[in-house]
Design a protein around this motif. Structure first.
Motif, PDB file in Angstrom:
ATOM      1  N   GLN A  66       0.815  -1.213   0.000  1.00 23.61           N
ATOM      2  CA  GLN A  66       0.000   0.000   0.000  1.00 23.61           C
ATOM      3  C   GLN A  66       0.850   1.265   0.000  1.00 23.61           C
ATOM      4  O   GLN A  66       0.410   2.312  -0.470  1.00 23.61           O
ATOM      5  N   HIS A  67       2.069   1.173   0.534  1.00 26.38           N
ATOM      6  CA  HIS A  67       2.953   2.343   0.617  1.00 26.38           C
ATOM      7  C   HIS A  67       4.170   2.181  -0.285  1.00 26.38           C
ATOM      8  O   HIS A  67       5.212   2.787  -0.028  1.00 26.38           O
ATOM      9  N   ILE A  68       4.045   1.403  -1.343  1.00 25.94           N
ATOM     10  CA  ILE A  68       5.190   1.112  -2.189  1.00 25.94           C
ATOM     11  C   ILE A  68       5.758   2.368  -2.839  1.00 25.94           C
ATOM     12  O   ILE A  68       6.956   2.451  -3.134  1.00 25.94           O
ATOM     13  N   ASN A  69       4.923   3.389  -3.044  1.00 26.79           N
ATOM     14  CA  ASN A  69       5.401   4.642  -3.626  1.00 26.79           C
ATOM     15  C   ASN A  69       6.078   5.547  -2.605  1.00 26.79           C
ATOM     16  O   ASN A  69       6.769   6.496  -2.989  1.00 26.79           O
ATOM     17  N   ASP A  70       5.851   5.259  -1.315  1.00 29.37           N
ATOM     18  CA  ASP A  70       6.434   6.103  -0.263  1.00 29.37           C
ATOM     19  C   ASP A  70       6.779   5.240   0.945  1.00 29.37           C
ATOM     20  O   ASP A  70       6.099   5.279   1.974  1.00 29.37           O
ATOM     21  N   PRO A  71       7.847   4.429   0.861  1.00 29.79           N
ATOM     22  CA  PRO A  71       8.214   3.557   1.974  1.00 29.79           C
ATOM     23  C   PRO A  71       8.529   4.308   3.263  1.00 29.79           C
ATOM     24  O   PRO A  71       8.519   3.706   4.342  1.00 29.79           O
ATOM     25  N   SER A  72       8.802   5.614   3.169  1.00 31.17           N
ATOM     26  CA  SER A  72       9.112   6.369   4.388  1.00 31.17           C
ATOM     27  C   SER A  72       7.931   6.371   5.353  1.00 31.17           C
ATOM     28  O   SER A  72       8.113   6.584   6.559  1.00 31.17           O
ATOM     29  N   ALA A  73       6.720   6.111   4.834  1.00 31.93           N
ATOM     30  CA  ALA A  73       5.545   6.047   5.711  1.00 31.93           C
ATOM     31  C   ALA A  73       5.625   4.861   6.670  1.00 31.93           C
ATOM     32  O   ALA A  73       4.895   4.815   7.657  1.00 31.93           O
ATOM     33  N   LEU A  74       6.512   3.913   6.380  1.00 34.25           N
ATOM     34  CA  LEU A  74       6.649   2.717   7.205  1.00 34.25           C
ATOM     35  C   LEU A  74       7.879   2.764   8.101  1.00 34.25           C
ATOM     36  O   LEU A  74       8.309   1.742   8.624  1.00 34.25           O
ATOM     37  N   THR A  75       8.426   3.958   8.294  1.00 34.68           N
ATOM     38  CA  THR A  75       9.668   4.083   9.064  1.00 34.68           C
ATOM     39  C   THR A  75       9.544   3.470  10.451  1.00 34.68           C
ATOM     40  O   THR A  75      10.445   2.756  10.916  1.00 34.68           O
ATOM     41  N   GLY A  76       8.440   3.735  11.130  1.00 34.91           N
ATOM     42  CA  GLY A  76       8.260   3.193  12.477  1.00 34.91           C
ATOM     43  C   GLY A  76       8.230   1.684  12.484  1.00 34.91           C
ATOM     44  O   GLY A  76       8.855   1.036  13.338  1.00 34.91           O
ATOM     45  N   ALA A  77       7.512   1.084  11.529  1.00 31.79           N
ATOM     46  CA  ALA A  77       7.431  -0.368  11.454  1.00 31.79           C
ATOM     47  C   ALA A  77       8.777  -0.974  11.101  1.00 31.79           C
ATOM     48  O   ALA A  77       9.170  -2.016  11.644  1.00 31.79           O
ATOM     49  N   GLU A  79      11.704   0.268  11.794  1.00 34.56           N
ATOM     50  CA  GLU A  79      12.582   0.370  12.961  1.00 34.56           C
ATOM     51  C   GLU A  79      12.279  -0.741  13.970  1.00 34.56           C
ATOM     52  O   GLU A  79      13.192  -1.378  14.508  1.00 34.56           O
ATOM     53  N   LEU A  80      11.003  -0.974  14.230  1.00 32.03           N
ATOM     54  CA  LEU A  80      10.618  -2.010  15.184  1.00 32.03           C
ATOM     55  C   LEU A  80      11.141  -3.372  14.750  1.00 32.03           C
ATOM     56  O   LEU A  80      11.718  -4.129  15.538  1.00 32.03           O
ATOM     57  N   ILE A  81      10.956  -3.700  13.461  1.00 30.84           N
ATOM     58  CA  ILE A  81      11.390  -5.000  12.955  1.00 30.84           C
ATOM     59  C   ILE A  81      12.911  -5.091  12.906  1.00 30.84           C
ATOM     60  O   ILE A  81      13.496  -6.129  13.247  1.00 30.84           O
ATOM     61  N   ALA A  82      13.576  -4.013  12.500  1.00 31.32           N
ATOM     62  CA  ALA A  82      15.037  -4.023  12.438  1.00 31.32           C
ATOM     63  C   ALA A  82      15.639  -4.243  13.827  1.00 31.32           C
ATOM     64  O   ALA A  82      16.612  -4.990  13.982  1.00 31.32           O
ATOM     65  N   GLN A  83      15.078  -3.614  14.842  1.00 30.32           N
ATOM     66  CA  GLN A  83      15.554  -3.819  16.202  1.00 30.32           C
ATOM     67  C   GLN A  83      15.389  -5.285  16.615  1.00 30.32           C
ATOM     68  O   GLN A  83      16.287  -5.883  17.229  1.00 30.32           O
ATOM     69  N   LYS A  84      14.245  -5.878  16.273  1.00 32.56           N
ATOM     70  CA  LYS A  84      14.017  -7.282  16.609  1.00 32.56           C
ATOM     71  C   LYS A  84      14.987  -8.182  15.862  1.00 32.56           C
ATOM     72  O   LYS A  84      15.518  -9.149  16.434  1.00 32.56           O
ATOM     73  N   HIS A  85      15.237  -7.888  14.582  1.00 36.69           N
ATOM     74  CA  HIS A  85      16.188  -8.683  13.812  1.00 36.69           C
ATOM     75  C   HIS A  85      17.581  -8.652  14.444  1.00 36.69           C
ATOM     76  O   HIS A  85      18.243  -9.685  14.567  1.00 36.69           O
ATOM     77  N   VAL A  86      18.027  -7.464  14.831  1.00 36.33           N
ATOM     78  CA  VAL A  86      19.355  -7.340  15.433  1.00 36.33           C
ATOM     79  C   VAL A  86      19.413  -8.093  16.754  1.00 36.33           C
ATOM     80  O   VAL A  86      20.418  -8.734  17.085  1.00 36.33           O
ATOM     81  N   SER A  87      18.339  -8.029  17.536  1.00 38.81           N
ATOM     82  CA  SER A  87      18.340  -8.724  18.827  1.00 38.81           C
ATOM     83  C   SER A  87      18.524 -10.225  18.664  1.00 38.81           C
ATOM     84  O   SER A  87      19.065 -10.893  19.551  1.00 38.81           O
TER      85      SER A  87
END
Length: 403
Positions: A66-77, A79-87
């Motif tokens: 849904q946000h493929i034209n503007d991935p910046s709208a998913l910045t919060g999501a 970040e949450l997933i990236a933090q979990k991946h690193v953990s």
């Protein structure tokens, strides 16, 4: 960079993803674990069994489309997933495994030919998303090395353990090498890696529940399920078998559910059950950093037997008279009413917030079961609380809180 044609194709798949997303993600996980069993250890089997992981991934794929034209709208999501991946120690070499199985699942579930434009578009879209995650995770790993002093897993020893309630045990963990610990940010979690008696090694995320800067890290674990069940395999081991002197491994603290820096605005912390763990760390930090800051703690539990950290919160309230605490039981026991150890019964509602907070322009942080999170998001929105003042933490894969 996706081409205009690829962007158009991705957007055209949104209705299919909305209708069949969970079928796709369920098939994807089954396929990936069958073809690449080496990644199975990164996933909690309880979340697989409940379908929570599949629902969360399906929602994330739809949101990305849904946000493929503007991935910046998913910045919060992101970040949450990236933090979990690193953990968990996810590395760049894991992304091709996910991509290969995801594209194969799209082809096999939807019955597409290998040359179908949908596969070409999603291959490009996945590549762009993988690059985004890899860049952010590389930066988090670098930050960990600079602040915490390590990446991956480090040896720790159980210093001691204590009961926080009838169903929650706190474990105090000190570095095995005796070196000082870096202060975590209140609200962060660590990943614990522990070997079970049968030889299996498992990983679980647990919030740090003590004050930042302590000599030990403290995790507080609720007993989930029973012995031998997927939902309780780790918590049962920690409750019944892990003792002082035992060794475990921890990753550096992760997570972005942390207090806004240097804020002195009124603070409202709302906890449900074991959801108190990150908020208790926040409470310690807020009271130490800004003694005059108005702080409310609203704590919900089923009853007095499973009301965690009552003594610790009472001690904080004695030291900080400005701290206002309200305890609410949803299923109080007869002895709870006799002892008058709680302030109310039922759910947190409009009347309670009116009574405690009134019209104060406060910042809200809350953690607990998903129905509670959904209820509070709707309640605060109806009160006109700006979204930037509303912060919450999921335990497990994040799902939509839409009604």
């Amino acid at each position: 960079m996706l081409t205009p044609t690829q962007l158009s194709v991705i957007q055209q798949t949104i209705p299919v993803l909305q209708d069949h997303g969970e079928d796709l993600t369920r098939y994807f996980y089954q396929r990936m674990f069958r073809h690449n069993p080496e990644v199975r250890g990164f996933f909690n089997p309880a979340h697989q069994q409940s379908g929570q992981q599949q629902r969360a991934l399906a929602g994330a794929i739809c949101a990305y489309a849904q946000h493929i034209n503007d991935p910046s709208a998913l910045t919060g999501a992101v970040e949450l997933i990236a933090q979990k991946h690193v953990s968990l120690g996810i590395q760049p070499e894991h992304y091709p495994i996910v991509g290969e199985n995801l594209l194969a699942s799209i082809r096999e579930v939807l019955g597409l030919a290998e040359t179908d434009p949908i596969l070409d578009a999603w291959a490009a879209a996945y590549g762009a998303l993988a690059d985004l995650f890899i860049q952010r995770e590389t930066a988090i790993y670098r930050q960990q090395r600079e602040h915490a002093g390590w990446n991956g897993f480090r040896n720790f020893v159980v210093s001691h353990r204590e009961a926080a309630s009838d169903n929650i045990v706190s474990l105090y963990l000190k570095p095995g090498d005796g070196k000082p610990l870096p202060a975590h940010k209140a609200g962060q979690y660590v990943t614990l890696r522990v070997a079970l008696p049968g030889g299996e090694t498992i990983m679980r995320n647990y919030s740090l529940s003590n004050e930042p800067g302590a000599a030990c890290y403290r995790i507080s674990v609720k007993r989930e399920g029973g012995e031998g069940t997927p939902a309780g395999i780790c918590s049962h081991h920690l409750h019944e078998r892990l003792q002082a002197g035992d060794k475990v491994e921890l990753s550096p603290p992760c997570g972005d559910f942390t207090l806004a820096a240097s804020s002195t605005r009124p603070l409202v912390l709302i906890a449900g059950g074991v959801g108190i763990t990150p908020l208790l760390s926040m409470l310690h930090e807020a009271l130490a950093a800004s003694p005059g800051r108005p702080v409310w703690l609203i704590q919900g539990a089923l009853n007095g037997r499973v009301h965690p950290f009552a003594d610790e919160v009472n001690a904080l309230q004695r030291r900080h008279p400005g701290l206002r605490v309200h305890v609410r039981y949803s299923e109080p026991l007869p002895e709870d009413r006799l002892k008058a150890v709680h302030d109310g019964e039922g759910l947190i509602d409009e009347a309670l917030l009116d009574e405690l907070v009134g019209g104060e322009k406060a910042e809200y942080y809350f953690c607990g079961p998903t129905p509670m999170l959904r209820h509070l998001c709707q309640l605060l929105a109806s009160r006109g609380v700006p979204s930037e003042d509303v912060h919450y933490e999921f335990f497990g894969p994040a799902e939509s809180l839409a009604a």
